[in-house]
Motif scaffolding. Sequence first.
Motif, mmCIF file in Angstrom:
data_model
loop_
_atom_site.group_PDB
_atom_site.id
_atom_site.type_symbol
_atom_site.label_atom_id
_atom_site.label_comp_id
_atom_site.label_asym_id
_atom_site.label_seq_id
_atom_site.Cartn_x
_atom_site.Cartn_y
_atom_site.Cartn_z
ATOM 1 N N ILE A 65 0.839 -1.206 0.000
ATOM 2 C CA ILE A 65 0.000 0.000 0.000
ATOM 3 C C ILE A 65 0.866 1.245 0.000
ATOM 4 C CG2 ILE A 65 -1.710 1.301 1.307
ATOM 5 C CD1 ILE A 65 -2.804 -1.368 2.300
ATOM 6 N N GLU A 66 1.944 1.237 0.813
ATOM 7 C CA GLU A 66 2.837 2.391 0.873
ATOM 8 C C GLU A 66 3.563 2.601 -0.441
ATOM 9 O OE1 GLU A 66 5.351 1.618 4.182
ATOM 10 O OE2 GLU A 66 3.832 2.171 5.668
ATOM 11 N N ASP A 67 3.774 1.537 -1.190
ATOM 12 C CA ASP A 67 4.433 1.649 -2.494
ATOM 13 C C ASP A 67 3.473 2.057 -3.603
ATOM 14 O OD1 ASP A 67 6.831 0.963 -1.384
ATOM 15 O OD2 ASP A 67 6.675 -1.167 -1.872
ATOM 16 N N GLY A 68 2.217 2.272 -3.270
ATOM 17 C CA GLY A 68 1.244 2.739 -4.243
ATOM 18 C C GLY A 68 0.417 1.661 -4.889
ATOM 19 N N GLU A 69 0.519 0.434 -4.400
ATOM 20 C CA GLU A 69 -0.286 -0.635 -4.973
ATOM 21 C C GLU A 69 -1.763 -0.405 -4.634
ATOM 22 O OE1 GLU A 69 -0.535 -5.542 -4.869
ATOM 23 O OE2 GLU A 69 1.150 -4.466 -3.926
ATOM 24 N N ARG A 70 -2.615 -0.551 -5.606
ATOM 25 C CA ARG A 70 -4.041 -0.286 -5.395
ATOM 26 C C ARG A 70 -4.652 -1.343 -4.490
ATOM 27 N NH1 ARG A 70 -6.596 1.664 -11.229
ATOM 28 N NH2 ARG A 70 -5.337 3.583 -11.435
ATOM 29 N N ASP A 71 -5.457 -0.843 -3.558
ATOM 30 C CA ASP A 71 -6.105 -1.738 -2.589
ATOM 31 C C ASP A 71 -7.601 -1.452 -2.604
ATOM 32 O OD1 ASP A 71 -6.728 -3.449 -0.560
ATOM 33 O OD2 ASP A 71 -6.060 -2.108 1.047
ATOM 34 N N TRP A 72 -8.373 -2.388 -3.117
ATOM 35 C CA TRP A 72 -9.817 -2.218 -3.218
ATOM 36 C C TRP A 72 -10.563 -2.957 -2.112
ATOM 37 C CZ3 TRP A 72 -11.411 1.364 -6.503
ATOM 38 C CH2 TRP A 72 -10.589 1.701 -7.574
ATOM 39 N N THR A 73 -9.845 -3.419 -1.112
ATOM 40 C CA THR A 73 -10.479 -4.246 -0.076
ATOM 41 C C THR A 73 -11.594 -3.492 0.645
ATOM 42 O OG1 THR A 73 -8.401 -5.438 0.243
ATOM 43 C CG2 THR A 73 -10.064 -5.640 1.976
ATOM 44 N N VAL A 74 -11.284 -2.306 1.139
ATOM 45 C CA VAL A 74 -12.284 -1.548 1.904
ATOM 46 C C VAL A 74 -13.447 -1.100 1.027
ATOM 47 C CG1 VAL A 74 -12.687 0.541 3.258
ATOM 48 C CG2 VAL A 74 -10.654 -0.839 3.688
ATOM 49 N N PRO A 75 -13.225 -0.495 -0.155
ATOM 50 C CA PRO A 75 -14.376 -0.098 -0.986
ATOM 51 C C PRO A 75 -15.284 -1.262 -1.350
ATOM 52 C CG PRO A 75 -12.385 0.967 -1.778
ATOM 53 C CD PRO A 75 -11.956 -0.018 -0.755
ATOM 54 N N VAL A 76 -14.696 -2.409 -1.721
ATOM 55 C CA VAL A 76 -15.519 -3.555 -2.090
ATOM 56 C C VAL A 76 -16.294 -4.076 -0.886
ATOM 57 C CG1 VAL A 76 -15.445 -5.953 -2.890
ATOM 58 C CG2 VAL A 76 -14.043 -4.214 -4.022
ATOM 59 N N ALA A 77 -15.630 -4.138 0.270
ATOM 60 C CA ALA A 77 -16.301 -4.620 1.481
ATOM 61 C C ALA A 77 -17.456 -3.704 1.870
ATOM 62 C CB ALA A 77 -15.297 -4.730 2.635
ATOM 63 N N VAL A 78 -17.262 -2.396 1.757
ATOM 64 C CA VAL A 78 -18.326 -1.447 2.111
ATOM 65 C C VAL A 78 -19.492 -1.565 1.135
ATOM 66 C CG1 VAL A 78 -18.899 1.001 2.316
ATOM 67 C CG2 VAL A 78 -16.748 0.149 3.255
ATOM 68 N N ALA A 79 -19.206 -1.728 -0.143
ATOM 69 C CA ALA A 79 -20.272 -1.881 -1.140
ATOM 70 C C ALA A 79 -21.113 -3.124 -0.848
ATOM 71 C CB ALA A 79 -19.672 -1.956 -2.539
ATOM 72 N N LEU A 80 -20.451 -4.214 -0.489
ATOM 73 C CA LEU A 80 -21.183 -5.442 -0.174
ATOM 74 C C LEU A 80 -21.907 -5.329 1.163
ATOM 75 C CD1 LEU A 80 -18.465 -7.945 -1.384
ATOM 76 C CD2 LEU A 80 -20.720 -7.618 -2.399
ATOM 77 N N LEU A 81 -21.313 -4.611 2.120
ATOM 78 C CA LEU A 81 -21.991 -4.349 3.390
ATOM 79 C C LEU A 81 -23.284 -3.592 3.152
ATOM 80 C CD1 LEU A 81 -21.321 -4.526 6.611
ATOM 81 C CD2 LEU A 81 -20.797 -2.100 6.341
ATOM 82 N N LEU A 82 -23.209 -2.569 2.296
ATOM 83 C CA LEU A 82 -24.395 -1.794 1.948
ATOM 84 C C LEU A 82 -25.431 -2.653 1.237
ATOM 85 C CD1 LEU A 82 -26.107 0.703 1.373
ATOM 86 C CD2 LEU A 82 -24.532 1.267 -0.501
ATOM 87 N N THR A 83 -24.994 -3.527 0.362
ATOM 88 C CA THR A 83 -25.926 -4.394 -0.356
ATOM 89 C C THR A 83 -26.709 -5.278 0.608
ATOM 90 O OG1 THR A 83 -24.447 -4.424 -2.279
ATOM 91 C CG2 THR A 83 -26.122 -6.154 -2.140
ATOM 92 N N GLY A 84 -25.997 -5.900 1.544
ATOM 93 C CA GLY A 84 -26.673 -6.739 2.529
ATOM 94 C C GLY A 84 -27.651 -5.956 3.378
ATOM 95 N N TYR A 85 -27.262 -4.756 3.788
ATOM 96 C CA TYR A 85 -28.133 -3.909 4.611
ATOM 97 C C TYR A 85 -29.368 -3.484 3.822
ATOM 98 C CZ TYR A 85 -28.906 -0.832 8.625
ATOM 99 O OH TYR A 85 -29.410 -0.246 9.762
ATOM 100 N N ALA A 86 -29.155 -3.079 2.560
ATOM 101 C CA ALA A 86 -30.273 -2.618 1.738
ATOM 102 C C ALA A 86 -31.256 -3.750 1.460
ATOM 103 C CB ALA A 86 -29.748 -2.040 0.431
ATOM 104 N N VAL A 87 -30.751 -4.953 1.236
ATOM 105 C CA VAL A 87 -31.633 -6.096 1.013
ATOM 106 C C VAL A 87 -32.532 -6.324 2.219
ATOM 107 C CG1 VAL A 87 -31.688 -8.605 0.762
ATOM 108 C CG2 VAL A 87 -30.188 -7.238 -0.690
ATOM 109 N N ALA A 88 -31.939 -6.269 3.419
ATOM 110 C CA ALA A 88 -32.734 -6.439 4.643
ATOM 111 C C ALA A 88 -33.789 -5.347 4.758
ATOM 112 C CB ALA A 88 -31.822 -6.427 5.866
#
Length: 416
Positions: free
Chosen positions: A127-150
């Motif tokens: 991450i410090e070397d500039g490698e892209r990390d999509w872990t948090v954005p993807v996790a939040v999008a899926l978290l929102l999906t589960g919440y919205a479905v409920a």
Amino acid sequence: MTSLISRPTGPARARGTDSRPGPRLPLAVVAFLGGLLAALGPLLVCLGIGVVGWFLADAGSHGQPSDGLRVGATAWLMGHGSGVSVEGVRLTVVPLGVTLLAAWSTWRAGLRVGQLVSGHGPDADGIEDGERDWTVPVAVALLLTGYAVAGIVTASLASTRASAPGTGGVVTWAALLCLLVGAPAVAIGSGRAAIWVAGAPVSLVESVRTARRVLRAWLLVALVAFLVSFALDLGTAANVMSQLHSGAGDVAIVVLVSLVLLPNAVAFSGAYLAGPGFTAGAGTLVSPSVVVLGPLPMFPMLAALPDAGEPPAWTAALVVLPVVVAAVAAARAQQVAPTLRWEEGALRGCVGGALAAVAFAVLAGLAGGAVGPGRMRDVSPLAGDVLVQCLTTFGLGGLLGGLAMTAWQRRAAARA
């Protein structure tokens, strides 16, 4: 995850090594289930309270237990901005007590999801070397999906021709909860937040911390003011309950509803103390300078309202209260993170106060809404005026507090 949260204090870790636990579950499964559980936890609480309330209402002689479940689900939906229709009247007020419960559940679920997905994506060195990390954005999008479905499923099951809760509002509020509460929780739980904060400007980080302290102090002052005002006129509240001829079950329900609406009352109280005040119906105004009231519903919490007419002379002194609260809070924040630079102390206090003003104005805007037909469709703090007033008072108070603490710390450093 430890390698992401903090740097080791011992010998430096060789680059290219990753001490994080490997991912044990797919990110999609963890995040989606986290969103479902974040929504279902408060929903189950509301459903249980709805059934208890149904039983307390004349020992459950009215309707069926399913009616209690529907009321509980409707309360959960209203806490997510759905609104509801009662005998053709649209109620749009959001019970912020339910919203706070949902926010706490989303925070806890976000932290847990972050911990479970911390092994996904690049490590700290990458991450410090500039490698892209999509872990948090993807996790939040899926978290929102589960919440919205409920939320969508709950709105569909609880909907009737009479109530018709709005599904769009539920999805919108689910998005706000997951983005404003869930996303920081996932970032903290996964360790990414520590990396991002380490690279952020110190002034920005400390300004945000100052804003949090100012906002928390102001809400505490508003809560105390409301409780004192209510306690001073407790006889009026008791008289309202006696006129309603309420039994023990009805009293318990009123107390429960009052607790759910307590955060709304705190926002109204804060708007009053800030100066602009709030409306208690169309054509009314409750502020330190003038109180204009009309007929009010028979609800015990309204006993905290000041008497109509010209307020006492001492209420004019309330204009300095936001300045004092912000100054003290900003000074306390800088006491934890000292600085000897005048511009740094001024920047932290002023920006922190301004951020706190924006946050409180948003809260005030969410606290109001329609609570009945006719004139009761306009019961809300004057959020726009609150924003302008608090930007001035909180900003000035934060500036004074930051400069005062900087002077004290410079003097202490000179003596040392």
